[in-house]
Write a protein that holds these residues in place. Sequence first.
Motif, PDB file in Angstrom:
ATOM      1  N   LEU A 147      37.295  38.096  41.985  1.00 49.94           N
ATOM      2  CA  LEU A 147      35.996  38.615  41.556  1.00 49.94           C
ATOM      3  C   LEU A 147      35.306  37.687  40.552  1.00 49.94           C
ATOM      4  N   ASN A 148      35.913  36.524  40.319  1.00 49.94           N
ATOM      5  CA  ASN A 148      35.364  35.544  39.376  1.00 49.94           C
ATOM      6  C   ASN A 148      35.249  36.134  37.973  1.00 49.94           C
ATOM      7  N   ILE A 149      36.293  36.836  37.554  1.00 53.51           N
ATOM      8  CA  ILE A 149      36.340  37.455  36.232  1.00 53.51           C
ATOM      9  C   ILE A 149      37.270  36.645  35.336  1.00 53.51           C
ATOM     10  N   GLU A 150      36.795  36.285  34.157  1.00 57.32           N
ATOM     11  CA  GLU A 150      37.646  35.684  33.136  1.00 57.32           C
ATOM     12  C   GLU A 150      38.185  36.823  32.279  1.00 57.32           C
ATOM     13  N   ILE A 151      39.502  37.043  32.310  1.00 55.58           N
ATOM     14  CA  ILE A 151      40.080  38.193  31.636  1.00 55.58           C
ATOM     15  C   ILE A 151      41.335  37.787  30.885  1.00 55.58           C
ATOM     16  N   THR A 152      41.511  38.342  29.695  1.00 52.41           N
ATOM     17  CA  THR A 152      42.677  38.014  28.877  1.00 52.41           C
ATOM     18  C   THR A 152      43.905  38.790  29.366  1.00 52.41           C
ATOM     19  N   GLN A 153      45.083  38.293  28.994  1.00 48.07           N
ATOM     20  CA  GLN A 153      46.325  38.974  29.354  1.00 48.07           C
ATOM     21  C   GLN A 153      46.390  40.369  28.728  1.00 48.07           C
ATOM     22  N   GLU A 173      38.591  49.438  38.950  1.00 50.96           N
ATOM     23  CA  GLU A 173      37.812  49.273  37.728  1.00 50.96           C
ATOM     24  C   GLU A 173      37.321  47.839  37.554  1.00 50.96           C
ATOM     25  N   LEU A 174      38.103  46.878  38.059  1.00 53.34           N
ATOM     26  CA  LEU A 174      37.708  45.475  37.915  1.00 53.34           C
ATOM     27  C   LEU A 174      36.392  45.164  38.622  1.00 53.34           C
ATOM     28  N   ASN A 175      36.071  45.936  39.656  1.00 56.45           N
ATOM     29  CA  ASN A 175      34.827  45.689  40.390  1.00 56.45           C
ATOM     30  C   ASN A 175      33.591  45.815  39.498  1.00 56.45           C
ATOM     31  N   LYS A 176      33.716  46.534  38.397  1.00 56.00           N
ATOM     32  CA  LYS A 176      32.590  46.688  37.465  1.00 56.00           C
ATOM     33  C   LYS A 176      32.208  45.374  36.798  1.00 56.00           C
ATOM     34  N   PHE A 177      33.168  44.447  36.722  1.00 53.21           N
ATOM     35  CA  PHE A 177      33.000  43.273  35.861  1.00 53.21           C
ATOM     36  C   PHE A 177      32.898  41.962  36.625  1.00 53.21           C
ATOM     37  N   SER A 178      32.534  42.020  37.886  1.00 45.24           N
ATOM     38  CA  SER A 178      32.462  40.810  38.707  1.00 45.24           C
ATOM     39  C   SER A 178      31.597  39.742  38.041  1.00 45.24           C
ATOM     40  N   GLY A 179      32.198  38.536  37.887  1.00 44.29           N
ATOM     41  CA  GLY A 179      31.464  37.407  37.322  1.00 44.29           C
ATOM     42  C   GLY A 179      31.375  37.395  35.807  1.00 44.29           C
ATOM     43  N   LEU A 180      32.077  38.305  35.122  1.00 47.95           N
ATOM     44  CA  LEU A 180      31.951  38.412  33.668  1.00 47.95           C
ATOM     45  C   LEU A 180      33.221  37.946  32.945  1.00 47.95           C
ATOM     46  N   ASN A 181      33.108  37.773  31.642  1.00 45.02           N
ATOM     47  CA  ASN A 181      34.258  37.519  30.778  1.00 45.02           C
ATOM     48  C   ASN A 181      34.587  38.816  30.051  1.00 45.02           C
ATOM     49  N   ILE A 182      35.819  39.280  30.134  1.00 41.87           N
ATOM     50  CA  ILE A 182      36.163  40.550  29.494  1.00 41.87           C
ATOM     51  C   ILE A 182      37.470  40.429  28.726  1.00 41.87           C
ATOM     52  N   ASP A 183      37.568  41.257  27.679  1.00 40.45           N
ATOM     53  CA  ASP A 183      38.771  41.287  26.861  1.00 40.45           C
ATOM     54  C   ASP A 183      39.265  42.723  26.727  1.00 40.45           C
ATOM     55  N   GLU A 184      40.279  42.901  25.902  1.00 46.21           N
ATOM     56  CA  GLU A 184      40.901  44.215  25.736  1.00 46.21           C
ATOM     57  C   GLU A 184      39.902  45.257  25.248  1.00 46.21           C
ATOM     58  N   LYS A 185      39.024  44.885  24.331  1.00 41.32           N
ATOM     59  CA  LYS A 185      38.059  45.824  23.764  1.00 41.32           C
ATOM     60  C   LYS A 185      37.128  46.374  24.836  1.00 41.32           C
ATOM     61  N   ILE A 186      36.682  45.512  25.733  1.00 42.32           N
ATOM     62  CA  ILE A 186      35.785  45.949  26.805  1.00 42.32           C
ATOM     63  C   ILE A 186      36.497  46.926  27.737  1.00 42.32           C
ATOM     64  N   ILE A 187      37.760  46.646  28.041  1.00 44.24           N
ATOM     65  CA  ILE A 187      38.537  47.559  28.893  1.00 44.24           C
ATOM     66  C   ILE A 187      38.653  48.928  28.230  1.00 44.24           C
TER      67      ILE A 187
END
Length: 321
Positions: A147-153, A173-187
């Motif tokens: 989904l081209n998502i940059e996501i932290t461990q 849930e990951l489909n919400k964030f396609s193309g975005l950078n997300i971290d724990e706080k956003i989740i």
Amino acid sequence: MYKNQLQSLLNNKNIPNFFLLYGVDNFQIELFVHFIKKKYNFEENLKLYFDEYDFNQAYDYLSSSSLFSSTKLLEIKSFKKIPTKEIKKIVELCQNSPENYFLLQIYDENSKLNDLEKIFNENFCRFFKVNSAKEGIELLALKAKELNIEITQNALFTLFYNFNENLYLASSELNKFSGLNIDEKIIQEHCYSLSTIGFENFFDNMLQKKDLRNDLEKLLDNYNEIAFINALYSNFSRLFKIALYVKSYGNLNLKEILGYMPPTHIAKNLQAQALNIKIPQYKKIFFILCECEYELKKKSKIEKKEFLISNLLHISSILKS
């Protein structure tokens, strides 16, 4: 072949033009079907899902020429095994023509597919439930990359943990964030399942030896009885692994125990929960859960909700002892 072998195969430029995927994990089947389709160079696609399957339609689609395309993909999904003779004829169409593609997906953990495996030669993969959180997080990472998502461990772990290790729900849930950078706080702010959060609160209250009676009726409206027992067993098993490790080695290494390193606040909570339960208490709890599941599955006339509640109150009394 197994999942790791299929992953290696997908790194090649060319893969077989017909493939069987089956097993107990819908998420993995759908994920790797998507990866395989990206490798196929098809212009037309016929999807026959479940009750839509018709052998004559499937066979005619691949065997007849088309004015609109020269390469065609046939996808079949089924909850049950399809007659071997029919699948063999469809596979032969692909063996005789590299312009035909065929993907068969069977979502039935009880089917014996040895005869179908022979038809597909080595072009099949059986999927099992993930056996560790590390494996689950690795699969979510593949989905995120797709989904081209940059996501932290930490974000991947939080997503996996918040949805009670349910890959299908977590990946959705990951489909919400396609193309975005997300971290724990956003989740934590944007991904939640009311029933799962309700269970986590219930489990925390149980371990803190609080009165559970007011919460049980509401919570069980969101779970069937077996799913609830499985969720309890999963959570107690995780704590038991931690307690045994500390008892055996005198220190705590959550990465070695669980296969991943949780965020700091979750790690501290898991450690405290695990060590507050004594080994004999774990033994009694697992025995109750196994007995309860057995009785619920065996006795159709039992009052399931009331029976489950009585066992949960028994577990609560063990934790208080």
